[in-house]
Design an enzyme around this catalytic site. Structure first.
Site, PDB file in Angstrom:
ATOM      1  N   LYS A  13     -16.163  34.043  14.546  1.00  0.00           N
ATOM      2  CA  LYS A  13     -16.659  35.326  13.731  1.00  0.00           C
ATOM      3  C   LYS A  13     -16.720  36.405  14.883  1.00  0.00           C
ATOM      4  O   LYS A  13     -16.222  37.695  14.696  1.00  0.00           O
ATOM      5  CB  LYS A  13     -18.093  35.321  13.057  1.00  0.00           C
ATOM      6  CG  LYS A  13     -18.086  34.070  12.206  1.00  0.00           C
ATOM      7  CD  LYS A  13     -19.590  34.243  11.270  1.00  0.00           C
ATOM      8  CE  LYS A  13     -20.578  33.669  12.124  1.00  0.00           C
ATOM      9  NZ  LYS A  13     -20.295  32.484  13.113  1.00  0.00           N
ATOM     10  N   ARG A  88     -27.308  35.617   6.264  1.00  0.00           N
ATOM     11  CA  ARG A  88     -27.255  34.053   6.483  1.00  0.00           C
ATOM     12  C   ARG A  88     -27.830  33.305   5.464  1.00  0.00           C
ATOM     13  O   ARG A  88     -27.906  32.086   5.616  1.00  0.00           O
ATOM     14  CB  ARG A  88     -27.746  33.856   7.871  1.00  0.00           C
ATOM     15  CG  ARG A  88     -26.647  33.550   8.865  1.00  0.00           C
ATOM     16  CD  ARG A  88     -27.419  33.147  10.205  1.00  0.00           C
ATOM     17  NE  ARG A  88     -26.829  32.304  11.055  1.00  0.00           N
ATOM     18  CZ  ARG A  88     -25.938  33.085  12.362  1.00  0.00           C
ATOM     19  NH1 ARG A  88     -25.865  34.433  12.230  1.00  0.00           N
ATOM     20  NH2 ARG A  88     -25.428  32.326  13.041  1.00  0.00           N
ATOM     21  N   ARG A 127     -17.730  27.416  24.844  1.00  0.00           N
ATOM     22  CA  ARG A 127     -17.947  28.638  24.935  1.00  0.00           C
ATOM     23  C   ARG A 127     -18.689  29.079  26.298  1.00  0.00           C
ATOM     24  O   ARG A 127     -19.858  28.507  26.527  1.00  0.00           O
ATOM     25  CB  ARG A 127     -18.542  29.020  23.629  1.00  0.00           C
ATOM     26  CG  ARG A 127     -19.288  30.493  23.570  1.00  0.00           C
ATOM     27  CD  ARG A 127     -19.391  30.863  22.301  1.00  0.00           C
ATOM     28  NE  ARG A 127     -20.689  30.399  21.742  1.00  0.00           N
ATOM     29  CZ  ARG A 127     -21.062  30.721  20.472  1.00  0.00           C
ATOM     30  NH1 ARG A 127     -20.362  31.598  19.692  1.00  0.00           N
ATOM     31  NH2 ARG A 127     -22.073  30.342  19.922  1.00  0.00           N
ATOM     32  N   ARG A 155     -24.456  29.501  26.398  1.00  0.00           N
ATOM     33  CA  ARG A 155     -25.685  29.975  25.461  1.00  0.00           C
ATOM     34  C   ARG A 155     -26.632  28.663  25.390  1.00  0.00           C
ATOM     35  O   ARG A 155     -25.975  27.619  25.274  1.00  0.00           O
ATOM     36  CB  ARG A 155     -25.370  30.448  24.322  1.00  0.00           C
ATOM     37  CG  ARG A 155     -25.112  31.691  24.259  1.00  0.00           C
ATOM     38  CD  ARG A 155     -24.138  32.212  23.033  1.00  0.00           C
ATOM     39  NE  ARG A 155     -25.030  31.851  21.704  1.00  0.00           N
ATOM     40  CZ  ARG A 155     -24.337  32.161  20.448  1.00  0.00           C
ATOM     41  NH1 ARG A 155     -23.516  32.892  20.335  1.00  0.00           N
ATOM     42  NH2 ARG A 155     -25.295  31.772  19.178  1.00  0.00           N
ATOM     43  N   ARG A 166     -27.903  23.472  14.100  1.00  0.00           N
ATOM     44  CA  ARG A 166     -27.225  24.947  13.310  1.00  0.00           C
ATOM     45  C   ARG A 166     -26.329  24.731  12.485  1.00  0.00           C
ATOM     46  O   ARG A 166     -26.013  25.439  11.424  1.00  0.00           O
ATOM     47  CB  ARG A 166     -26.349  25.571  14.474  1.00  0.00           C
ATOM     48  CG  ARG A 166     -27.731  26.275  15.586  1.00  0.00           C
ATOM     49  CD  ARG A 166     -27.061  26.788  16.991  1.00  0.00           C
ATOM     50  NE  ARG A 166     -26.018  27.647  16.905  1.00  0.00           N
ATOM     51  CZ  ARG A 166     -24.942  27.754  17.779  1.00  0.00           C
ATOM     52  NH1 ARG A 166     -25.038  26.954  18.797  1.00  0.00           N
ATOM     53  NH2 ARG A 166     -24.248  28.876  17.696  1.00  0.00           N
TER      54      ARG A 166
HETATM   55  P1  ADP Z   1     -23.395  31.799  15.927  1.00  0.00           P
HETATM   56  O1  ADP Z   1     -22.441  32.102  17.068  1.00  0.00           O
HETATM   57  O2  ADP Z   1     -23.821  30.475  15.922  1.00  0.00           O
HETATM   58  O3  ADP Z   1     -22.783  32.090  14.554  1.00  0.00           O
HETATM   59  P2  ADP Z   1     -25.147  33.951  16.229  1.00  0.00           P
HETATM   60  O4  ADP Z   1     -24.878  34.347  17.313  1.00  0.00           O
HETATM   61  O5  ADP Z   1     -24.825  34.694  15.028  1.00  0.00           O
HETATM   62  O6  ADP Z   1     -24.804  32.424  16.290  1.00  0.00           O
HETATM   63  O7  ADP Z   1     -26.732  33.504  16.197  1.00  0.00           O
HETATM   64  C1  ADP Z   1     -27.552  32.853  17.113  1.00  0.00           C
HETATM   65  C2  ADP Z   1     -29.017  32.489  16.277  1.00  0.00           C
HETATM   66  O8  ADP Z   1     -29.603  34.088  15.985  1.00  0.00           O
HETATM   67  C3  ADP Z   1     -29.073  32.124  15.210  1.00  0.00           C
HETATM   68  O9  ADP Z   1     -29.103  30.479  15.395  1.00  0.00           O
HETATM   69  C4  ADP Z   1     -30.195  32.585  14.600  1.00  0.00           C
HETATM   70  O10 ADP Z   1     -31.412  31.872  15.190  1.00  0.00           O
HETATM   71  C5  ADP Z   1     -30.456  33.932  15.163  1.00  0.00           C
HETATM   72  N1  ADP Z   1     -29.731  34.896  14.021  1.00  0.00           N
HETATM   73  C6  ADP Z   1     -28.539  35.690  13.932  1.00  0.00           C
HETATM   74  N2  ADP Z   1     -28.377  36.269  12.765  1.00  0.00           N
HETATM   75  C7  ADP Z   1     -29.341  35.875  11.995  1.00  0.00           C
HETATM   76  C8  ADP Z   1     -29.707  36.074  10.615  1.00  0.00           C
HETATM   77  N3  ADP Z   1     -28.981  36.757   9.988  1.00  0.00           N
HETATM   78  N4  ADP Z   1     -30.741  35.633  10.049  1.00  0.00           N
HETATM   79  C9  ADP Z   1     -31.461  34.646  10.920  1.00  0.00           C
HETATM   80  N5  ADP Z   1     -31.372  34.406  12.006  1.00  0.00           N
HETATM   81  C10 ADP Z   1     -30.270  34.635  12.797  1.00  0.00           C
HETATM   82  P1  ADP Z   2     -18.949  32.493  16.344  1.00  0.00           P
HETATM   83  O1  ADP Z   2     -19.131  33.947  16.627  1.00  0.00           O
HETATM   84  O2  ADP Z   2     -18.523  32.316  14.852  1.00  0.00           O
HETATM   85  O3  ADP Z   2     -20.017  31.604  16.897  1.00  0.00           O
HETATM   86  P2  ADP Z   2     -17.030  32.811  18.725  1.00  0.00           P
HETATM   87  O4  ADP Z   2     -16.161  34.264  18.326  1.00  0.00           O
HETATM   88  O5  ADP Z   2     -17.966  32.961  19.714  1.00  0.00           O
HETATM   89  O6  ADP Z   2     -17.607  32.297  17.131  1.00  0.00           O
HETATM   90  O7  ADP Z   2     -16.261  31.646  19.126  1.00  0.00           O
HETATM   91  C1  ADP Z   2     -16.669  30.372  19.403  1.00  0.00           C
HETATM   92  C2  ADP Z   2     -16.063  29.935  20.625  1.00  0.00           C
HETATM   93  O8  ADP Z   2     -14.476  29.597  20.290  1.00  0.00           O
HETATM   94  C3  ADP Z   2     -15.595  30.877  21.728  1.00  0.00           C
HETATM   95  O9  ADP Z   2     -15.771  30.227  23.143  1.00  0.00           O
HETATM   96  C4  ADP Z   2     -14.108  31.449  21.531  1.00  0.00           C
HETATM   97  O10 ADP Z   2     -13.672  31.909  22.649  1.00  0.00           O
HETATM   98  C5  ADP Z   2     -13.700  30.413  20.912  1.00  0.00           C
HETATM   99  N1  ADP Z   2     -12.546  30.825  20.050  1.00  0.00           N
HETATM  100  C6  ADP Z   2     -12.677  31.834  19.042  1.00  0.00           C
HETATM  101  N2  ADP Z   2     -11.476  31.934  18.122  1.00  0.00           N
HETATM  102  C7  ADP Z   2     -10.872  30.908  18.532  1.00  0.00           C
HETATM  103  C8  ADP Z   2      -9.210  30.466  18.095  1.00  0.00           C
HETATM  104  N3  ADP Z   2      -8.997  31.113  17.118  1.00  0.00           N
HETATM  105  N4  ADP Z   2      -8.776  29.299  18.756  1.00  0.00           N
HETATM  106  C9  ADP Z   2      -9.718  28.845  20.030  1.00  0.00           C
HETATM  107  N5  ADP Z   2     -10.744  29.087  20.134  1.00  0.00           N
HETATM  108  C10 ADP Z   2     -11.381  29.990  19.607  1.00  0.00           C
END
Ligand code: ADP
Ligand code: ADP
Length: 211
Positions: A13, A88, A127, A155, A166
């Site tokens: 995302k 979420r 990541r 992270r 998660r």
């Molecule tokens: P991911 O890469 O797993 O999608 P995010 O960076 O979006 O993770 O979120 C990391 C953490 O921040 C989540 O596990 C949660 O604890 C918190 N968080 C992010 N967005 C939200 C939301 N919309 N509602 C509640 N908690 C959130």
């Molecule tokens: P989210 O925000 O959904 O948690 P991220 O964009 O941070 O996801 O991506 C999670 C991990 O996967 C990162 O290390 C990123 O570099 C990698 N990644 C993202 N898109 C792809 C893809 N299309 N193929 C392989 N790895 C990817």
């Protein structure tokens, strides 16, 4: 365009949001990034959010919803936005609808990124993030120039036990959102497996923003 991204942790995302938001000329608003900035800055909001984030649980809705409403009220978000990581759960989605309605706006689309548990675990485990630029890498799929650089960190919630929780939280609390947006006729769904550029192309086609 007013767009939200839905998908499991690690689906890509953040990676796609960056590219798509730039393409659409709208701000990318990532609740995870805002929370992490507050945690590292030691703000009251960060102190509230930290224990939930460390456990891989959702930060309570009242904290999250107010934070997003404030951000959406800023000038740059008036003409459109791309929300990454919010809503979420269905309650947050309803609040978002109300906040937009009060501002005379509506959400255009929810884009779902679909990826299997195996794939997201692979992505989350590898990541790495640059401290200085915030850029997100992957040890295997998008390797940084120097994987041992002091500038890179993992992270704290990208550890196996937290990842497991998660994914559970996603399945129980976030996945029902898909049905909510389907019911509104706003859901578009794409396969998130493949190269980053391929996924971007699918996304732009799906939202009708391809060139
Ligand atoms: P991911 O890469 O797993 O999608 P995010 O960076 O979006 O993770 O979120 C990391 C953490 O921040 C989540 O596990 C949660 O604890 C918190 N968080 C992010 N967005 C939200 C939301 N919309 N509602 C509640 N908690 C959130
Ligand atoms: P989210 O925000 O959904 O948690 P991220 O964009 O941070 O996801 O991506 C999670 C991990 O996967 C990162 O290390 C990123 O570099 C990698 N990644 C993202 N898109 C792809 C893809 N299309 N193929 C392989 N790895 C990817």
């Amino acid at each position: 365009m007013r767009l939200v991204l839905v998908g499991p942790p690690g689906a890509g995302k953040g990676t796609q949001a960056e590219i798509i938001a730039e393409r659409l000329g709208v701000p990318k608003i990532s609740t995870g990034d805002i929370f992490r900035a507050n945690v590292s800055g030691g703000t009251p909001l960060g102190l509230k959010a930290k224990e939930y984030m460390d456990a891989g649980n959702l930060v309570p809705d009242e904290v999250t919803n107010d934070m997003v409403a404030d951000r959406l009220a800023e000038d740059d978000a008036k003409g459109g936005f791309l929300l990454d990581g919010y809503p979420r759960n269905t309650e947050q989605a309803k609040v978002l609808d109300r906040v937009l309605e009060a501002a005379g706006a509506t959400l255009d689309l929810a884009l779902e990124l679909v990826a299997s548990d195996d794939e997201v675990v692979r992505r989350l485990s590898g990541r790495r993030v640059s401290k200085s630029t915030g850029k997100v890498y992957h040890l295997e799929f998008d390797p940084p120039a120097d994987p041992d650089s002091e500038d890179l960190y993992q992270r704290s919630d990208d550890q196996p036990e937290t990842i497991k929780n998660r994914l559970k939280v996603y399945a129980e609390q976030t996945a029902p959102l898909v049905g909510y947006y389907e019911g509104q006729g706003k859901l578009v769904r794409i396969d998130a497996i493949g190269e980053v550029a391929e996924v971007t192309e699918r996304a732009l086609n799906a939202i009708g923003a391809a060139e």
